[in-house]
Enzyme design. Structure first.
Site, PDB file in Angstrom:
ATOM      1  N   SER A 113       0.799  -1.231   0.000  1.00  0.00           N
ATOM      2  CA  SER A 113       0.000   0.000   0.000  1.00  0.00           C
ATOM      3  C   SER A 113       0.829   1.277   0.000  1.00  0.00           C
ATOM      4  CB  SER A 113      -0.957   0.010   1.197  1.00  0.00           C
ATOM      5  OG  SER A 113      -0.254   0.024   2.418  1.00  0.00           O
ATOM      6  N   LYS A 156      -6.764   4.358   8.374  1.00  0.00           N
ATOM      7  CA  LYS A 156      -5.547   5.130   8.088  1.00  0.00           C
ATOM      8  C   LYS A 156      -5.793   6.621   8.260  1.00  0.00           C
ATOM      9  CE  LYS A 156      -3.686   1.660   4.907  1.00  0.00           C
ATOM     10  NZ  LYS A 156      -3.411   1.293   3.493  1.00  0.00           N
TER      11      LYS A 156
END
Length: 629
Positions: A113, A156
């Site tokens: 990611s 996140k």
């Protein structure tokens, strides 16, 4: 019908078209470093850091170091992502191939990611731009230069808010509504606004780079449609007519077979006939490049069908001996391949046109040889299981796949010869005296292998986990449905053997590695795109049945198409008009308007074009020209 579908997935013949996305720059001479945030969506989320540095490599080659401060801290997927980031950054900027890239990670981390921000940060070092403070990013990097999806986006963003140092975060296109840990969709733009963080969707590395640095990368805003010009038009038109004539001859041979036998190949025949009709139509419209591609595909498939089902007809009328004779003569496909290698061995590269002709020939011939090796393994399995067959018909049914693979393999080498003859007659600038052919070959071989490692380490592992099976089982199941997967893993061992056959001192050995590099960079990239970035997999069949984001698919096609059009224009600006390039552009433009499988084929063609264009740019000496917006 199953056999035909599998054959169509082999890619048949690839025709590259060249040109970089923009005019690139050399890597900085001094060592440069940058620190970027790494976002984790596990648990309550976390923000850690990655230190990236670039420096000249004294050994004259690309090197990637993954540094960790815990034993086993950086997982296999993260290491593959680091390689991919370094390679994409190099390809998109034209940096010196002799460069050390170092990625230092903190703690225990894994996953792809951070690929997008690692790539953008690496490019900022190569281009001398500063990263803006307070900007974070999550999203993978694909070999096409687009930003792929990730999980845990709401978590996140919450972690960034808790951290307090960031006011903006970039996320992949199509993830505004992202699932939280309970599976509920969250509008992350609103979530960010509530926490004082601007959330911005980005679709490609150019958009991400602009947001992260405030500087622009060359990114085509409009597409100028390329056309084949004289004298390439006349030679391509003649080559297309030859392919159509051969198709008609193979079609006539096929139509002499019994109606029963023809019925088994009806799907393949209909597709080949449609492609031939399309080729004639494109020829009438003056789109000779696209016409050539369609004509080659139609002729190759028609020849394979005719040869395969004539053998089947003989078996049903004369008995099993006819099949055994054909299977025992399978190595003629290998002879055809090595005879072609010997022919290429006598070719001397002096210009960019020579290089494109030779690299294309090697790349497509390697694909043919990989297919032959795959067929050879299936034939061996038939002999091993000989006692289990109850009838001639059962043996024949199992033999149809390897038979048609053999026929396609031979037809593909012959198609490669035709393409080689077209490309070698073109005019082009001389190779740059400073071009390091061996270093270029090594880089692009590594680029292809890097894509395969990302696919196996990330995509296959993810699919296996979701399906509840081992990686090996998932790989075998998917390879049975998509021959490209099997060919990709088979090809890595072939290039070294073929280079050994050519000889270490043979100057064409490096071009053979480039041929392997651009074809497998494209194939492996598409496997990532298809099965990891955007495809929806049917777990019962291990086939792609849809996409997770139509917007992402369209963006990838548009970004790639514009990139290719600009690439062809850049090559032309440096004195080289690629006839094959225009042909591939026209063919891909048709494919992108087709069904889902054809759209992924278009992406693969675009990616292969980009890879070969960078090869030609380095060989021509303009890969390190002044970066132009």
């Amino acid at each position: 019908m199953t056999v035909f579908a599998t054959v169509m997935l082999t890619g048949c013949i690839q025709l590259p078209f060249g040109g970089p996305k923009g005019t690139p720059v050399p890597v900085v001479e001094q060592k440069s470093e940058v620190t970027i945030p790494a976002l984790s969506g596990a648990g309550e989320g976390a923000v850690s850091s990655i230190d990236i540095s670039v420096a000249p490599n004294t050994e004259g080659a690309l090197a990637v170091e993954v540094s960790e401060n815990e034993v086993g801290g950086a997982g296999r997927t993260l290491q593959a992502s680091a390689w991919n980031s370094a390679i994409v950054a190099t390809l998109f900027t034209g940096a010196d191939l002799a460069t050390d890239y170092r990625f230092a990670f903190d703690g225990y981390v894994d996953g792809p990611s951070a690929g997008g921000i690692m790539t953008a940060a690496t490019m900022s070092l190569l281009l001398g731009d500063e990263l803006l403070p307070g900007v974070a990013m999550t999203g993978t990097i694909t070999p096409t230069g687009t930003i792929g999806p990730v999980g845990g986006v709401p978590t996140k963003i919450s972690a960034l808010a808790e951290n307090g140092e960031y006011t903006k975060v970039l996320i992949p296109l199509g993830l505004r509504n992202a699932p939280d840990q309970d599976g509920a969709l969250v509008d992350v733009v609103k979530l960010g606004a509530e926490n004082g963080i601007e959330v911005v969707e980005v679709g490609d590395i150019a958009e991400a780079y602009s947001q992260l640095t405030g500087e622009s990368l060359p990114s085509p805003s409009s597409v100028t449609i390329p056309r084949v010009s004289e004298p390439g038009y006349s030679s391509t038109e003649a080559a297309t007519n030859r392919q159509i004539t051969e198709f008609e001859r193979n079609e006539s041979d096929f139509l002499t077979l019994s109606e029963e036998i023809r019925s088994f190949a009806s799907g393949g025949y209909e597709s080949a006939a449609v492609d031939a009709a399309t080729a004639r139509d494109l020829l009438a419209q003056g789109l000779v490049g696209g016409a050539l591609m369609k004509a080659i595909g139609a002729n190759m498939l028609m020849k394979a069908l005719s040869g395969t089902y004539r053998t089947a007809d003989d078996v049903l009328t004369r008995g099993l001996d006819s099949l055994l004779i054909r299977l025992e003569s399978a190595d003629q496909a290998s002879d055809v391949f090595f005879n072609f290698l010997d022919q290429l061995d006598r070719y001397e590269v002096e210009t960019i046109a020579d290089a494109e002709a030779l690299i294309t020939a090697y790349g497509n011939a390697f694909d043919a040889y990989s297919l032959y090796r795959y067929a050879e393994a299936e034939i061996a399995a038939i002999y091993e299981n000989a006692d289990s067959y109850a009838s001639t018909e059962e043996v024949l049914m199992d033999a149809l796949s390897p038979l048609i693979y053999l026929e396609v393999s031979i037809a593909q080498v012959e198609a490669s010869e035709s393409v080689f003859e077209i490309a070698r007659d073109a005019d082009g600038p001389a190779l740059a005296p400073e071009a390091d052919v061996e270093a270029i070959a090594e880089f692009f071989r590594k680029a292809a292998d890097s894509n395969l490692e990302v696919f196996n380490a990330d995509v296959i592992a993810m699919i296996a986990e979701d399906a509840g099976v081992s990686d090996a089982v998932a790989l075998d199941a998917m390879g049975a449905n998509d021959l490209n997967i099997a060919l990709a893993n088979n090809a890595t061992g072939l290039v070294h053997g073929i280079q050994a056959y050519l000889g270490e001192e043979n100057p064409n050995s490096a071009y053979a590695a480039m041929g392997y590099g651009w074809t497998n960079y494209a194939r492996n990239s598409n496997l990532i795109e298809k099965y990891g970035t955007n495809g929806i997999l049917d777990w019962t069949t291990f086939t792609v049945v849809g996409v997770t984001s139509d917007a992402r698919l369209v963006h990838t096609l548009d970004f790639s198409r514009g990139q290719v059009a600009q690439a062809i224009d850049v090559l032309a600006g440096n004195g080289y008009a690629s006839v094959l390039g225009v042909g591939s552009f026209e063919s891909a433009s048709l494919a992108r308007e087709g069904d889902l499988e054809e759209k992924f084929t278009a992406i693969q063609d675009y990616t292969g074009t980009f890879a070969l264009s960078r090869v030609l740019a380095y060989l021509g000496g303009f890969a390190q020209a002044e970066y132009a917006e």
